[in-house]
Scaffold this motif. Structure first.
Motif, PDB file in Angstrom:
ATOM      1  N   CYS A  25     -12.557   0.714   5.391  1.00  0.00           N
ATOM      2  CA  CYS A  25     -11.136   0.743   5.788  1.00  0.00           C
ATOM      3  C   CYS A  25     -10.248   1.059   4.580  1.00  0.00           C
ATOM      4  CB  CYS A  25     -10.727  -0.593   6.394  1.00  0.00           C
ATOM      5  SG  CYS A  25     -11.513  -0.994   7.965  1.00  0.00           S
ATOM      6  N   ASN A  26     -10.541   0.429   3.431  1.00  0.00           N
ATOM      7  CA  ASN A  26      -9.767   0.684   2.207  1.00  0.00           C
ATOM      8  C   ASN A  26      -9.885   2.137   1.782  1.00  0.00           C
ATOM      9  OD1 ASN A  26      -8.316  -1.581   1.289  1.00  0.00           O
ATOM     10  ND2 ASN A  26     -10.214  -2.598   0.694  1.00  0.00           N
ATOM     11  N   ALA A  27     -11.061   2.714   1.955  1.00  0.00           N
ATOM     12  CA  ALA A  27     -11.276   4.111   1.556  1.00  0.00           C
ATOM     13  C   ALA A  27     -10.551   5.078   2.495  1.00  0.00           C
ATOM     14  CB  ALA A  27     -12.767   4.424   1.533  1.00  0.00           C
ATOM     15  N   LYS A  28     -10.464   4.746   3.780  1.00  0.00           N
ATOM     16  CA  LYS A  28      -9.839   5.646   4.765  1.00  0.00           C
ATOM     17  C   LYS A  28      -8.316   5.580   4.751  1.00  0.00           C
ATOM     18  CE  LYS A  28     -13.529   5.683   8.207  1.00  0.00           C
ATOM     19  NZ  LYS A  28     -13.923   5.218   9.551  1.00  0.00           N
ATOM     20  N   PHE A  29      -7.760   4.390   4.498  1.00  0.00           N
ATOM     21  CA  PHE A  29      -6.317   4.197   4.653  1.00  0.00           C
ATOM     22  C   PHE A  29      -5.711   3.611   3.374  1.00  0.00           C
ATOM     23  CE2 PHE A  29      -8.255   3.580   8.867  1.00  0.00           C
ATOM     24  CZ  PHE A  29      -7.683   4.641   9.532  1.00  0.00           C
ATOM     25  N   ALA A  30      -4.794   4.373   2.749  1.00  0.00           N
ATOM     26  CA  ALA A  30      -4.142   3.919   1.514  1.00  0.00           C
ATOM     27  C   ALA A  30      -2.920   3.059   1.796  1.00  0.00           C
ATOM     28  CB  ALA A  30      -3.734   5.122   0.676  1.00  0.00           C
ATOM     29  N   GLY A  31      -2.251   3.339   2.925  1.00  0.00           N
ATOM     30  CA  GLY A  31      -1.026   2.621   3.250  1.00  0.00           C
ATOM     31  C   GLY A  31      -1.300   1.356   4.037  1.00  0.00           C
ATOM     32  N   ARG A  32      -0.298   0.466   4.023  1.00  0.00           N
ATOM     33  CA  ARG A  32      -0.365  -0.779   4.794  1.00  0.00           C
ATOM     34  C   ARG A  32       0.862  -0.839   5.698  1.00  0.00           C
ATOM     35  NH1 ARG A  32      -4.547  -0.036   2.909  1.00  0.00           N
ATOM     36  NH2 ARG A  32      -5.807  -1.393   1.596  1.00  0.00           N
ATOM     37  N   GLY A  86       6.746   1.345   9.961  1.00  0.00           N
ATOM     38  CA  GLY A  86       6.483   2.240   8.846  1.00  0.00           C
ATOM     39  C   GLY A  86       5.357   1.698   7.980  1.00  0.00           C
ATOM     40  N   TYR A  87       5.111   2.388   6.897  1.00  0.00           N
ATOM     41  CA  TYR A  87       3.999   2.017   6.020  1.00  0.00           C
ATOM     42  C   TYR A  87       4.466   2.002   4.558  1.00  0.00           C
ATOM     43  CZ  TYR A  87       0.969   2.832  10.015  1.00  0.00           C
ATOM     44  OH  TYR A  87       0.375   2.757  11.244  1.00  0.00           O
ATOM     45  N   SER A  88       3.735   1.260   3.751  1.00  0.00           N
ATOM     46  CA  SER A  88       3.998   1.264   2.300  1.00  0.00           C
ATOM     47  C   SER A  88       2.680   1.517   1.581  1.00  0.00           C
ATOM     48  CB  SER A  88       4.629  -0.046   1.848  1.00  0.00           C
ATOM     49  OG  SER A  88       3.711  -1.104   1.986  1.00  0.00           O
ATOM     50  N   TYR A  89       2.809   2.191   0.442  1.00  0.00           N
ATOM     51  CA  TYR A  89       1.644   2.500  -0.388  1.00  0.00           C
ATOM     52  C   TYR A  89       1.843   1.801  -1.728  1.00  0.00           C
ATOM     53  CZ  TYR A  89      -1.320   5.165  -3.591  1.00  0.00           C
ATOM     54  OH  TYR A  89      -2.225   5.531  -4.547  1.00  0.00           O
ATOM     55  N   TYR A  90       0.857   1.028  -2.156  1.00  0.00           N
ATOM     56  CA  TYR A  90       0.941   0.330  -3.441  1.00  0.00           C
ATOM     57  C   TYR A  90       0.192   1.145  -4.486  1.00  0.00           C
ATOM     58  CZ  TYR A  90       0.209  -3.047  -7.152  1.00  0.00           C
ATOM     59  OH  TYR A  90       0.175  -3.671  -8.373  1.00  0.00           O
ATOM     60  N   ASP A  91       0.907   1.556  -5.521  1.00  0.00           N
ATOM     61  CA  ASP A  91       0.281   2.274  -6.644  1.00  0.00           C
ATOM     62  C   ASP A  91       0.062   1.260  -7.760  1.00  0.00           C
ATOM     63  OD1 ASP A  91      -0.613   3.985  -8.584  1.00  0.00           O
ATOM     64  OD2 ASP A  91       1.196   5.218  -8.660  1.00  0.00           O
ATOM     65  N   PHE A  92      -1.188   0.866  -7.958  1.00  0.00           N
ATOM     66  CA  PHE A  92      -1.502  -0.160  -8.960  1.00  0.00           C
ATOM     67  C   PHE A  92      -1.276   0.336 -10.382  1.00  0.00           C
ATOM     68  CE2 PHE A  92      -5.429   2.129  -8.457  1.00  0.00           C
ATOM     69  CZ  PHE A  92      -5.977   2.175  -9.726  1.00  0.00           C
ATOM     70  N   LEU A  93      -1.294   1.648 -10.595  1.00  0.00           N
ATOM     71  CA  LEU A  93      -1.046   2.169 -11.944  1.00  0.00           C
ATOM     72  C   LEU A  93       0.396   1.922 -12.389  1.00  0.00           C
ATOM     73  CD1 LEU A  93      -2.967   5.567 -11.683  1.00  0.00           C
ATOM     74  CD2 LEU A  93      -3.692   3.500 -12.895  1.00  0.00           C
ATOM     75  N   GLN A  94       1.312   1.967 -11.422  1.00  0.00           N
ATOM     76  CA  GLN A  94       2.726   1.732 -11.735  1.00  0.00           C
ATOM     77  C   GLN A  94       3.163   0.328 -11.356  1.00  0.00           C
ATOM     78  OE1 GLN A  94       5.405   5.083 -10.581  1.00  0.00           O
ATOM     79  NE2 GLN A  94       3.567   5.889  -9.594  1.00  0.00           N
ATOM     80  N   ASP A  95       2.287  -0.403 -10.663  1.00  0.00           N
ATOM     81  CA  ASP A  95       2.604  -1.729 -10.136  1.00  0.00           C
ATOM     82  C   ASP A  95       3.869  -1.641  -9.284  1.00  0.00           C
ATOM     83  OD1 ASP A  95       2.320  -4.442  -9.656  1.00  0.00           O
ATOM     84  OD2 ASP A  95       3.419  -5.028 -11.455  1.00  0.00           O
ATOM     85  N   ARG A  96       3.820  -0.702  -8.324  1.00  0.00           N
ATOM     86  CA  ARG A  96       4.998  -0.404  -7.511  1.00  0.00           C
ATOM     87  C   ARG A  96       4.565   0.069  -6.125  1.00  0.00           C
ATOM     88  NH1 ARG A  96       8.934   4.703  -8.727  1.00  0.00           N
ATOM     89  NH2 ARG A  96      10.133   4.488  -6.824  1.00  0.00           N
ATOM     90  N   THR A  97       5.405  -0.217  -5.130  1.00  0.00           N
ATOM     91  CA  THR A  97       5.118   0.268  -3.775  1.00  0.00           C
ATOM     92  C   THR A  97       6.055   1.411  -3.415  1.00  0.00           C
ATOM     93  OG1 THR A  97       6.572  -1.383  -2.803  1.00  0.00           O
ATOM     94  CG2 THR A  97       4.248  -1.956  -2.948  1.00  0.00           C
ATOM     95  N   PHE A  98       5.553   2.289  -2.547  1.00  0.00           N
ATOM     96  CA  PHE A  98       6.321   3.435  -2.072  1.00  0.00           C
ATOM     97  C   PHE A  98       6.307   3.406  -0.547  1.00  0.00           C
ATOM     98  CE2 PHE A  98       4.789   4.624  -6.217  1.00  0.00           C
ATOM     99  CZ  PHE A  98       5.845   5.303  -6.792  1.00  0.00           C
ATOM    100  N   ASP A  99       7.438   3.718   0.061  1.00  0.00           N
ATOM    101  CA  ASP A  99       7.474   3.850   1.523  1.00  0.00           C
ATOM    102  C   ASP A  99       6.890   5.202   1.890  1.00  0.00           C
ATOM    103  OD1 ASP A  99       8.653   1.393   1.906  1.00  0.00           O
ATOM    104  OD2 ASP A  99      10.705   2.185   1.905  1.00  0.00           O
ATOM    105  N   ILE A 100       5.986   5.178   2.879  1.00  0.00           N
ATOM    106  CA  ILE A 100       5.381   6.427   3.356  1.00  0.00           C
ATOM    107  C   ILE A 100       5.486   6.452   4.876  1.00  0.00           C
ATOM    108  CG2 ILE A 100       3.857   6.783   1.373  1.00  0.00           C
ATOM    109  CD1 ILE A 100       1.579   5.502   2.946  1.00  0.00           C
ATOM    110  N   ALA A 101       5.364   7.656   5.465  1.00  0.00           N
ATOM    111  CA  ALA A 101       5.561   7.814   6.905  1.00  0.00           C
ATOM    112  C   ALA A 101       4.382   7.311   7.719  1.00  0.00           C
ATOM    113  CB  ALA A 101       5.831   9.282   7.229  1.00  0.00           C
ATOM    114  N   GLY A 102       3.175   7.557   7.243  1.00  0.00           N
ATOM    115  CA  GLY A 102       1.990   7.196   8.021  1.00  0.00           C
ATOM    116  C   GLY A 102       1.052   6.313   7.233  1.00  0.00           C
ATOM    117  N   ASN A 116      -1.483   7.097   5.543  1.00  0.00           N
ATOM    118  CA  ASN A 116      -1.849   7.731   4.271  1.00  0.00           C
ATOM    119  C   ASN A 116      -0.697   8.609   3.827  1.00  0.00           C
ATOM    120  OD1 ASN A 116      -4.566   6.803   3.786  1.00  0.00           O
ATOM    121  ND2 ASN A 116      -5.149   7.989   5.595  1.00  0.00           N
ATOM    122  N   PRO A 117      -0.476   8.738   2.509  1.00  0.00           N
ATOM    123  CA  PRO A 117       0.630   9.588   2.046  1.00  0.00           C
ATOM    124  C   PRO A 117       0.386  11.060   2.411  1.00  0.00           C
ATOM    125  CG  PRO A 117      -0.347   8.335   0.210  1.00  0.00           C
ATOM    126  CD  PRO A 117      -1.184   8.107   1.417  1.00  0.00           C
TER     127      PRO A 117
END
Length: 183
Positions: free
Chosen positions: A40-47, A53-69, A71-72
Motif C-alpha cells: 500500500c505504501n509503495a502504491k499510494f504516496a498521498g494520505r 482531498g489528499y496530502s503528500y508528506y515529503d520527509f526530505l523537507q519535513d513538510r506536507t503538500f496538498d495534492i489532488a489525488g 498520488n501526486p
C-alpha cells in the motif's frame, strides 16, 4: 478452488492508501498484513485528509503538500521537486551564514586574546624595572651641560669634595655589625 477465483471478478482495486490499508487489516496473519501494508505504501504516496482531498508528506523537507489525488500528478511532483531545490538552497545559505558567523567570532576571539597578551606584556614590563645606569656626579647647579669647569672653582670642586666627605664618614662611622646568633 476455481469457484473462489471466479467469485473475485467484481472486487475492485483500492483507490487510495486508506482503502488499501483497510483491506490489509483483514489479512490472515501478521506477516501477510505487513507485506500488504508495505505494498500500500509503495502504491499510494498521498494520505486522505479529513475534510477531503489528499496530502503528500515529503520527509526530505519535513513538510506536507496538498495534492489532488492519492498520488501526486506530474505537475504536482514538479512543484514538490522545485520546493525541495529551494529548500536545499536555503539550507546552503543558512549553513554558509553560520560558518561566516563562526569564522568572524573566532577572529574576534583571536584579536581579544592578542590584545590581552599585549596588555599582560605591558603590565609585566611595568612591574619589572629596567636596569638604569648609575647617574654620574652631577655638575654644579647653574653650570650648563658640557660647559667647561674652571679648575679650582667651588662649583666644580664641590661634588668631588662632597663625595670624599661621605667616604670619610663611612670610615669613621662603620655600619653597626649584627650581634652573633646564639644557637
Amino acid at each position: 478452488m476455481a469457484s473462489h477465483a471466479q467469485a473475485q471478478w467484481w472486487k475492485r482495486a483500492p483507490v487510495d492508501f486508506e482503502e488499501c490499508a483497510d483491506a490489509a487489516e483483514k489479512a490472515a496473519n501478521k506477516t501477510e498484513k505487513t507485506a500488504q501494508l508495505a505494498d500500500c505504501n509503495a502504491k499510494f504516496a498521498g494520505r486522505r485528509k479529513p475534510g477531503g482531498g489528499y496530502s503528500y508528506y515529503d520527509f526530505l523537507q519535513d513538510r506536507t503538500f496538498d495534492i489532488a489525488g492519492p498520488n501526486p500528478t506530474p505537475e504536482e511532483q514538479k512543484k514538490i521537486d522545485e520546493s525541495y531545490t529551494a529548500y536545499l538552497a536555503k539550507q546552503r545559505r543558512s549553513n554558509e551564514a553560520a560558518q561566516a558567523t563562526a569564522r568572524q567570532q573566532r577572529e574576534q576571539q583571536e584579536q581579544q586574546v592578542q590584545q590581552l597578551q599585549q596588555v599582560a606584556l605591558r603590565t609585566e614590563a611595568e612591574r619589572v624595572p629596567m636596569p638604569v645606569e648609575r647617574p654620574k656626579v652631577q655638575q654644579a647647579v647653574g653650570q650648563r651641560k658640557g660647559a667647561p669647569c674652571t679648575k679650582g672653582s667651588f662649583s666644580c670642586e664641590w661634588p668631588r669634595l662632597s663625595e670624599s666627605l661621605n667616604e670619610l664618614k663611612k670610615l669613621f662611622n662603620p655600619a653597626p655589625s649584627k650581634p652573633a646568633k646564639k644557637g
